[in-house]
Design a protein around this motif. Structure first.
Motif, PDB file in Angstrom:
ATOM      1  N   ALA A  90      -9.075 -58.086 -33.608  1.00 54.80           N
ATOM      2  CA  ALA A  90      -9.335 -57.408 -34.884  1.00 54.80           C
ATOM      3  C   ALA A  90      -9.706 -58.475 -35.911  1.00 54.80           C
ATOM      4  O   ALA A  90      -9.137 -59.565 -35.925  1.00 54.80           O
ATOM      5  N   TRP A  91     -10.663 -58.183 -36.750  1.00 56.66           N
ATOM      6  CA  TRP A  91     -11.097 -59.131 -37.770  1.00 56.66           C
ATOM      7  C   TRP A  91      -9.965 -59.419 -38.738  1.00 56.66           C
ATOM      8  O   TRP A  91      -9.286 -58.504 -39.191  1.00 56.66           O
ATOM      9  N   ALA A  92      -9.759 -60.687 -39.056  1.00 55.88           N
ATOM     10  CA  ALA A  92      -8.700 -61.103 -39.978  1.00 55.88           C
ATOM     11  C   ALA A  92      -9.294 -62.025 -41.037  1.00 55.88           C
ATOM     12  O   ALA A  92     -10.219 -62.792 -40.764  1.00 55.88           O
ATOM     13  N   GLU A  93      -8.752 -61.954 -42.244  1.00 58.45           N
ATOM     14  CA  GLU A  93      -9.231 -62.797 -43.329  1.00 58.45           C
ATOM     15  C   GLU A  93      -8.935 -64.256 -43.035  1.00 58.45           C
ATOM     16  O   GLU A  93      -7.893 -64.587 -42.469  1.00 58.45           O
ATOM     17  N   GLY A  94      -9.862 -65.114 -43.441  1.00 60.98           N
ATOM     18  CA  GLY A  94      -9.661 -66.537 -43.232  1.00 60.98           C
ATOM     19  C   GLY A  94     -10.852 -67.340 -43.685  1.00 60.98           C
ATOM     20  O   GLY A  94     -11.760 -66.824 -44.347  1.00 60.98           O
ATOM     21  N   VAL A  95     -10.832 -68.608 -43.335  1.00 61.81           N
ATOM     22  CA  VAL A  95     -11.924 -69.520 -43.675  1.00 61.81           C
ATOM     23  C   VAL A  95     -12.242 -70.394 -42.470  1.00 61.81           C
ATOM     24  O   VAL A  95     -11.395 -70.602 -41.605  1.00 61.81           O
ATOM     25  N   ILE A  96     -13.456 -70.896 -42.473  1.00 62.00           N
ATOM     26  CA  ILE A  96     -13.843 -71.966 -41.557  1.00 62.00           C
ATOM     27  C   ILE A  96     -13.979 -73.211 -42.430  1.00 62.00           C
ATOM     28  O   ILE A  96     -14.760 -73.213 -43.391  1.00 62.00           O
ATOM     29  N   ALA A  97     -13.195 -74.219 -42.134  1.00 64.35           N
ATOM     30  CA  ALA A  97     -13.243 -75.474 -42.883  1.00 64.35           C
ATOM     31  C   ALA A  97     -14.015 -76.506 -42.081  1.00 64.35           C
ATOM     32  O   ALA A  97     -13.740 -76.711 -40.900  1.00 64.35           O
ATOM     33  N   THR A  98     -14.973 -77.137 -42.731  1.00 67.40           N
ATOM     34  CA  THR A  98     -15.685 -78.272 -42.151  1.00 67.40           C
ATOM     35  C   THR A  98     -15.196 -79.493 -42.908  1.00 67.40           C
ATOM     36  O   THR A  98     -15.221 -79.516 -44.143  1.00 67.40           O
TER      37      THR A  98
END
Length: 161
Positions: free
Chosen positions: A40-48
């Motif tokens: 299920a889609w969950a809130e978050g971020v991708i950090a580079t």
């Protein structure tokens, strides 16, 4: 450069915290997905980020200390406390940091370590939420205290204001 996904609480908060860290070059806010049963889609971020400037274990510790990773509150699973990994080394580091922080708190480790399978960005109007207007009531109430904690406990990892 290294990429990792971080989920926990509102992605506005996670984005604001991660953007404040030295070594982070990009933060993509949106929804993350893993394998079943965590698909299920969950809130978050991708950090580079540059791990020579911001070690992965420090980034994960900051993440754990700036959201409620020990709780179980997650309406419709969208606030899943998780570290979404892309590489085997990331899994080992994340698992070790999660166990250490949970032991220090005397809690059961609840933050998941999951493979990152997919990402979809938030609507553009929600991106850079804190940076575009840090005086919003939400920012003052929820993000500012996290940034205060960051400055107090991770001062060497925070970008100058």
């Amino acid at each position: 450069m290294m990429r990792i996904g971080l989920g926990g609480g509102c992605h506005w908060c996670t984005e604001g915290v991660v953007q404040a860290l030295r070594g982070v070059t990009q933060v993509d806010q949106g929804f993350l997905q893993s394998d079943p049963p965590w698909d299920a889609w969950a809130e978050g971020v991708i950090a580079t980020f540059d791990p020579a400037v911001l070690p992965l274990d420090t980034l994960i510790e900051v993440h754990l200390r700036t959201h409620s990773g020990g709780g179980t509150y997650s309406p419709n699973g969208r606030y899943r406390s998780a570290v979404y990994v892309n590489e085997p080394d990331q899994r080992a580091i994340a698992t070790a940091v999660i166990a250490r922080v949970a032991a220090e708190r005397g809690e059961t480790a609840r933050t998941l370590v999951l493979p990152l399978r997919d990402f979809t960005p938030s609507e553009e109007r929600y991106r850079d939420y804190y940076r575009t207007d840090p005086n919003r009531p939400f920012c003052r109430r929820y993000i500012d205290p996290k940034l205060d904690l960051l400055r107090a406990h991770f001062a060497g990892n925070v970008r100058p204001e």
